[in-house]
Write a protein that holds these residues in place. Structure first.
Motif, PDB file in Angstrom:
ATOM      1  N   PHE A 196       0.858  -1.193   0.000  1.00  0.00           N
ATOM      2  CA  PHE A 196       0.000   0.000   0.000  1.00  0.00           C
ATOM      3  C   PHE A 196       0.888   1.234   0.000  1.00  0.00           C
ATOM      4  O   PHE A 196       1.912   1.291   0.639  1.00  0.00           O
ATOM      5  N   GLY A 197       0.478   2.212  -0.763  1.00  0.00           N
ATOM      6  CA  GLY A 197       1.340   3.376  -0.960  1.00  0.00           C
ATOM      7  C   GLY A 197       2.287   3.176  -2.125  1.00  0.00           C
ATOM      8  O   GLY A 197       3.028   4.065  -2.484  1.00  0.00           O
ATOM      9  N   GLY A 198       2.248   1.989  -2.742  1.00  0.00           N
ATOM     10  CA  GLY A 198       3.072   1.729  -3.906  1.00  0.00           C
ATOM     11  C   GLY A 198       2.232   1.845  -5.152  1.00  0.00           C
ATOM     12  O   GLY A 198       1.642   2.881  -5.434  1.00  0.00           O
ATOM     13  N   SER A 199       2.117   0.732  -5.908  1.00  0.00           N
ATOM     14  CA  SER A 199       1.390   0.783  -7.169  1.00  0.00           C
ATOM     15  C   SER A 199      -0.097   1.004  -6.965  1.00  0.00           C
ATOM     16  O   SER A 199      -0.797   1.371  -7.902  1.00  0.00           O
ATOM     17  N   GLY A 200      -0.598   0.782  -5.770  1.00  0.00           N
ATOM     18  CA  GLY A 200      -2.031   0.908  -5.525  1.00  0.00           C
ATOM     19  C   GLY A 200      -2.497   2.310  -5.209  1.00  0.00           C
ATOM     20  O   GLY A 200      -3.678   2.498  -4.883  1.00  0.00           O
ATOM     21  N   ILE A 201      -1.649   3.336  -5.282  1.00  0.00           N
ATOM     22  CA  ILE A 201      -2.053   4.697  -4.946  1.00  0.00           C
ATOM     23  C   ILE A 201      -1.286   5.691  -5.807  1.00  0.00           C
ATOM     24  O   ILE A 201      -0.109   5.496  -6.096  1.00  0.00           O
ATOM     25  N   GLY A 202      -1.988   6.734  -6.257  1.00  0.00           N
ATOM     26  CA  GLY A 202      -1.340   7.744  -7.090  1.00  0.00           C
ATOM     27  C   GLY A 202      -2.339   8.813  -7.495  1.00  0.00           C
ATOM     28  O   GLY A 202      -3.495   8.804  -7.066  1.00  0.00           O
ATOM     29  N   PHE A 203      -1.884   9.744  -8.337  1.00  0.00           N
ATOM     30  CA  PHE A 203      -2.742  10.816  -8.818  1.00  0.00           C
ATOM     31  C   PHE A 203      -3.031  10.640 -10.304  1.00  0.00           C
ATOM     32  O   PHE A 203      -2.115  10.387 -11.094  1.00  0.00           O
ATOM     33  N   ILE A 204      -4.315  10.807 -10.668  1.00  0.00           N
ATOM     34  CA  ILE A 204      -4.706  10.801 -12.075  1.00  0.00           C
ATOM     35  C   ILE A 204      -4.434  12.171 -12.685  1.00  0.00           C
ATOM     36  O   ILE A 204      -3.931  12.293 -13.802  1.00  0.00           O
ATOM     37  N   ASP A 205      -4.798  13.205 -11.938  1.00  0.00           N
ATOM     38  CA  ASP A 205      -4.528  14.577 -12.361  1.00  0.00           C
ATOM     39  C   ASP A 205      -4.195  15.397 -11.125  1.00  0.00           C
ATOM     40  O   ASP A 205      -3.922  14.829 -10.057  1.00  0.00           O
ATOM     41  N   GLU A 206      -4.219  16.713 -11.235  1.00  0.00           N
ATOM     42  CA  GLU A 206      -3.761  17.570 -10.141  1.00  0.00           C
ATOM     43  C   GLU A 206      -4.577  17.410  -8.863  1.00  0.00           C
ATOM     44  O   GLU A 206      -4.090  17.707  -7.769  1.00  0.00           O
ATOM     45  N   HIS A 207      -5.814  16.935  -8.976  1.00  0.00           N
ATOM     46  CA  HIS A 207      -6.675  16.896  -7.793  1.00  0.00           C
ATOM     47  C   HIS A 207      -7.380  15.559  -7.573  1.00  0.00           C
ATOM     48  O   HIS A 207      -8.137  15.418  -6.628  1.00  0.00           O
ATOM     49  N   THR A 208      -7.150  14.564  -8.451  1.00  0.00           N
ATOM     50  CA  THR A 208      -7.847  13.286  -8.334  1.00  0.00           C
ATOM     51  C   THR A 208      -6.892  12.179  -7.911  1.00  0.00           C
ATOM     52  O   THR A 208      -5.975  11.819  -8.658  1.00  0.00           O
ATOM     53  N   LEU A 209      -7.108  11.661  -6.736  1.00  0.00           N
ATOM     54  CA  LEU A 209      -6.302  10.576  -6.186  1.00  0.00           C
ATOM     55  C   LEU A 209      -6.972   9.245  -6.526  1.00  0.00           C
ATOM     56  O   LEU A 209      -8.193   9.147  -6.556  1.00  0.00           O
ATOM     57  N   TYR A 210      -6.166   8.217  -6.770  1.00  0.00           N
ATOM     58  CA  TYR A 210      -6.731   6.868  -6.886  1.00  0.00           C
ATOM     59  C   TYR A 210      -6.016   5.946  -5.902  1.00  0.00           C
ATOM     60  O   TYR A 210      -4.855   6.150  -5.547  1.00  0.00           O
ATOM     61  N   PHE A 211      -6.736   4.947  -5.438  1.00  0.00           N
ATOM     62  CA  PHE A 211      -6.160   3.975  -4.505  1.00  0.00           C
ATOM     63  C   PHE A 211      -7.000   2.709  -4.520  1.00  0.00           C
ATOM     64  O   PHE A 211      -8.084   2.664  -5.109  1.00  0.00           O
ATOM     65  N   GLN A 212      -6.495   1.667  -3.876  1.00  0.00           N
ATOM     66  CA  GLN A 212      -7.231   0.420  -3.735  1.00  0.00           C
ATOM     67  C   GLN A 212      -7.625   0.216  -2.278  1.00  0.00           C
ATOM     68  O   GLN A 212      -6.920   0.627  -1.363  1.00  0.00           O
ATOM     69  N   SER A 213      -8.776  -0.438  -2.099  1.00  0.00           N
ATOM     70  CA  SER A 213      -9.287  -0.695  -0.758  1.00  0.00           C
ATOM     71  C   SER A 213     -10.114  -1.972  -0.776  1.00  0.00           C
ATOM     72  O   SER A 213     -10.730  -2.310  -1.798  1.00  0.00           O
ATOM     73  N   GLU A 214     -10.132  -2.675   0.352  1.00  0.00           N
ATOM     74  CA  GLU A 214     -10.984  -3.852   0.526  1.00  0.00           C
ATOM     75  C   GLU A 214     -12.276  -3.493   1.269  1.00  0.00           C
ATOM     76  O   GLU A 214     -12.836  -4.330   1.964  1.00  0.00           O
ATOM     77  N   GLU A 215     -12.729  -2.292   1.094  1.00  0.00           N
ATOM     78  CA  GLU A 215     -13.921  -1.822   1.796  1.00  0.00           C
ATOM     79  C   GLU A 215     -15.113  -2.769   1.617  1.00  0.00           C
ATOM     80  O   GLU A 215     -15.890  -2.994   2.546  1.00  0.00           O
ATOM     81  N   THR A 216     -15.277  -3.345   0.421  1.00  0.00           N
ATOM     82  CA  THR A 216     -16.405  -4.235   0.142  1.00  0.00           C
ATOM     83  C   THR A 216     -16.079  -5.695   0.415  1.00  0.00           C
ATOM     84  O   THR A 216     -16.931  -6.565   0.214  1.00  0.00           O
ATOM     85  N   GLY A 217     -14.870  -5.984   0.838  1.00  0.00           N
ATOM     86  CA  GLY A 217     -14.450  -7.368   1.023  1.00  0.00           C
ATOM     87  C   GLY A 217     -13.549  -7.872  -0.081  1.00  0.00           C
ATOM     88  O   GLY A 217     -12.968  -8.945   0.028  1.00  0.00           O
ATOM     89  N   TYR A 218     -13.443  -7.104  -1.172  1.00  0.00           N
ATOM     90  CA  TYR A 218     -12.534  -7.428  -2.282  1.00  0.00           C
ATOM     91  C   TYR A 218     -11.759  -6.167  -2.650  1.00  0.00           C
ATOM     92  O   TYR A 218     -12.285  -5.060  -2.536  1.00  0.00           O
ATOM     93  N   SER A 219     -10.535  -6.337  -3.118  1.00  0.00           N
ATOM     94  CA  SER A 219      -9.713  -5.184  -3.470  1.00  0.00           C
ATOM     95  C   SER A 219     -10.233  -4.540  -4.747  1.00  0.00           C
ATOM     96  O   SER A 219     -10.223  -5.155  -5.819  1.00  0.00           O
TER      97      SER A 219
END
Length: 783
Positions: free
Chosen positions: A387-410
């Motif tokens: 986490f904090g590696g390939s699973g997180i980053g910025f698409i543009d100046e204000h849009t972050l993307y990340f992965q989460s198991e919030e629903t039980g699946y990544s």
């Protein structure tokens, strides 16, 4: 007539080869007997050449090979070409400009910059100092990097080198104050010796001058005797983030004795600590360059930082902790392209929380973006150790993307830094296992298992979500390396009875993949390897469990069955690609030839099935993971006609542990078991793995007691074989020796131990593999 005779000879030869499948054969050196699959695949920056490691000539080590889009016959790369590539420049150590036309990388310990269109390169440094963390500045006029402990920049225009930090290794801990006796002693020394008086006067004059002189260079930042980690400058060179770690000084480490040595003496191998030993502490700081000020990141800004795990309610009389703030581990910040935002992922050291926080470089304060909480433990693709590696980053100046198991699946999420709006881009009962942003930041490329838990396919999806466009079509495992121009994909592909090979395909749906390599030997190809059937069954609690089944012909079927238990716990083996347990796969073919039915189960704790399957063993290893195997044994009896008194079980590492729990706690289900390099007491295993699942022994002794086979050894009825490498630095052979003493004291007689003097956790010597699996076969033949 002659043609018929020739065909009959070929068929007779094939049958003879198949009949000769033996333990000795399948445990030979795999590079010579099976062949070596291509690995470490990467593209040239102009997307015209694919490089990969391969060894079709069965040399002592792999060589670098290549193909081009115009010549797809693999060619060995010359030493001169290999050296010119600067292989350390490929992968994670490389950094790109915003338009991907320039690339930074390290070669032979120095920094190079390359034009990705012409492939022309320029060397920027020529020193012996250790360098790393390469990046472009916001205006792309400078290269930011670390050298030694400090942050530096090089101006691309004129090569000017500038140092931005000055971390001091000196220990600034307070010194003991001088007492009255010390002052008298010092006065006597100065009165007696002129050279001491002159030295003191010189020192005082120098300090007075330096105090009044204009400041040059960055501020000295004392590390206070701690270890510097992860120093990283923001792209606008306003802030430097860094961590200070203080290792646990009183953590006791284990040793592993090595008896077969070149010296002829027994030599000790320093090894790991055991779970529950002190792990040290980490703090994070921000250095504000313009203000010349250091801020310590305050953990109290993290939501739920003082929450206690629920399992502690089982210990109402425990001593209360004085420090309610839980300790955490910090990842390096991810900066938005214009450096407006810094986002940092933080994980609690009790493994229950993963926070994504906004970091204010002006104040060092944190504000929450996302909290993923789990009373078991946080993990999953793009979330766990990465986490904090390939699973997180910025698409543009204000849009972050990340992965989460919030629903039980990544799954993939975006977060608008301006509005605080969170959006799920993928959903469903499957995992996003890899994630890559396209160069134009309009698409995500991802690997998922949505077709089937035992298949991996590569997809393309808009950064806004919506339809996922499937780019691969071959059933099995597709490990994809995308070309830099994103027009082609190199696929490392395999299915359940065919090892990995390299394929090449246009990155378009429905395109046909062209096979590039053929790696297996004639001897391996001569045997008709069986394609195991991937099935699923319903466990006693209603959960769907997947398994591989190897079934003999009706004529050969002997009414016996063997269940194989994979290792590592969090691992998948009931899938449709070539197993990392290839020796066991071949052994299962041998067993099937002898009439056995073999089942290989992805029990609770296995990967690929989401959070609930992974955490099904929380606080009770040997619970649902074992009953899944017992339910598999029941299925063998009810569906496959197996004699319930003729079922064996075996496995290594975690599989060895489950085998022991099966033989001790369900002794009427399994007639025989082979426990290879098994954990017998989880309190003796390591921190990183075990504390996730069972917490720590001094905090949750209930979990350790009910999860450790050594406490259930009195239940042994069937035949037990234990095999262990003498120099195993992962699961120490001490585990096996302690269990052996327990079995001796219990007066058990139907067990034996085989130790292997030169083997670590993963065996290397073919003769050791042969000996081990001959014993396993003999055990099952005796059922």
């Amino acid at each position: 007539m002659r043609r018929i005779f020739t065909v009959c000879l070929v068929l007779l030869f094939s049958l003879t080869v198949q009949a000769q499948l033996t333990v000795e054969k399948i445990m030979e050196d795999p590079a010579k007997w099976i062949g070596t699959s291509p690995s470490n695949i990467f593209w040239s920056e102009d997307s015209k050449t694919i490089y990969f490691n391969w060894n079709p000539e069965q040399n002592r080590a792999d060589s670098l090979y290549k193909i081009t889009l115009t010549n797809r016959t693999p060619q060995k790369v010359s030493r001169a070409e290999k050296e010119s590539l600067g292989l350390s420049g490929f992968g994670r150590s490389a950094a790109y400009s915003k338009d991907f036309r320039k690339k930074l990388y390290l070669k032979n310990g120095n920094i190079f910059i390359q034009d990705t269109g012409t492939l022309a390169e320029r060397q920027l440094t020529n020193t012996l100092d250790r360098k790393g963390s390469l990046s472009f500045s916001k205006d792309e006029k400078h290269v930011i990097f670390t050298m030694g402990n400090d942050i530096y920049t090089i101006a691309l225009a004129d090569g000017t080198l500038q140092q931005w930090t000055n971390f001091s290794m000196e220990n600034r801990r307070p010194e003991a104050k001088a007492g009255e006796a010390d002052k008298v002693l010092e006065k006597d020394q100065l009165d007696l010796f002129q050279f001491l008086r002159e030295a003191k006067e010189d020192k005082e004059a120098r300090e007075k001058y330096e105090k009044g002189a204009p400041k040059t260079g960055p501020k000295k930042i004392s590390l206070g005797g701690k270890m510097l980690q992860g120093a990283l400058a923001s792209p606008d060179l306003k802030y430097v983030f860094y961590r200070l770690a203080e290792p646990a000084r009183d953590a006791k480490r284990t040793i592993v004795p090595n008896y077969v040595t070149a010296s002829g003496y027994t030599e000790d191998i320093p090894a790991r600590t055991k779970v529950g030993q002190p792990t040290g502490s980490t703090e994070a700081f921000v250095y504000h360059i313009a203000k010349d000020t250091v801020f310590k990141i305050n953990l109290k800004d993290i939501p739920g930082i003082e929450d206690e795990p629920q399992y502690l309610a089982d210990y109402p009389d425990r001593p209360k902790s004085k420090n309610k703030v839980r300790s955490v581990s910090f990842q390096n910040p991810v900066w938005s392209p214009d450096a407006t935002y810094a986002v940092i992922a933080i994980r609690s050291n009790d493994n229950k929380d993963r926070w994504i926080m906004k970091l204010d470089g002006e104040t060092g304060k944190l504000s929450p973006i996302d909290r993923q909480h789990d009373e078991a433990w946080i993990a999953g693709p793009g979330i766990g150790g990465g986490f904090g590696g390939s699973g997180i980053g910025f698409i543009d100046e204000h849009t972050l993307y990340f992965q989460s198991e919030e629903t039980g699946y990544s799954h993939v999420y975006t977060y608008d830094m301006r509005t605080g709006t969170k959006k799920a881009l993928t959903s469903g009962n499957f995992e996003v296992q890899t994630l890559e942003l396209s160069k134009d930041k309009q698409w995500f490329y991802m690997t998922t298992n949505e077709v089937h838990p035992g298949e991996k396919h590569f997809y393309k999806m808009s950064v806004n979500g919506g339809e996922r466009i499937k780019l691969t079509s071959m059933t099995g495992g597709n490990e994809v390396t995308l070309s830099p121009d994103e027009k082609m994909i190199a696929i490392r592909y395999s299915n359940a009875n065919t090892p990995w090979e390299l394929y090449l395909q246009p990155a378009t749906p429905g395109a046909v993949a062209e096979k590039i390599t053929s790696s297996t030997t004639a001897a391996f190809n001569a045997y008709a390897w069986k394609m195991p059937q991937v099935i699923s069954f319903t466990a006693r609690d209603g959960k769907e469990i997947y398994a591989r089944v190897y079934e003999p012909t009706k004529k050969k079927k002997n009414g016996k069955a063997v269940i194989f238990v994979h290792g590592a716990g969090y691992l998948q083996n009931a899938h449709k690609w070539w197993s990392q347990y290839f020796r066991e796969y071949m052994f299962h073919n041998l067993l099937t030839d002898l009439g056995y039915t073999v089942m290989d189960i992805d029990f609770r704790a296995s990967s690929g099935y989401g959070r609930d399957v992974r955490t099904g063993i929380y606080r009770h290893m040997g619970g649902k993971d074992l009953t899944d195997n017992v339910d598999g044994a029941k299925l063998l009896v009810e569906k496959y006609g197996i004699n319930p008194k003729k079922i064996g079980i075996y496995g290594g590492s975690y599989g060895g542990f489950i085998t022991l729990m099966a033989m001790f706690t369900t002794p009427d289900v399994f007639a025989a078991g082979a426990a290879l390099r098994p954990v017998t007491d989880w309190a003796a295993y390591n921190q990183g793995y075990t504390a996730n699942i069972l917490n720590e022994p001094h905090l949750d002794p209930i979990a350790y007691r009910r999860s450790s086979p050594i406490f259930f050894a009195e239940g042994l009825k069937g035949k037990l074989l234990i095999c262990h490498g003498q120099v195993d630095v992962n699961v120490h052979i001490q585990d096996t020796y302690r269990l052996a003493q327990r079995l001796i004291e219990l007066r058990k007689e139907n067990w034996e131990v085989a130790s292997y003097p030169v083997e670590d956790h993963g065996f290397v010597q073919p003769t050791s593999w042969m000996d081990e699996y001959k014993r396993i076969l003999k055990l099952f033949e005796s059922m």
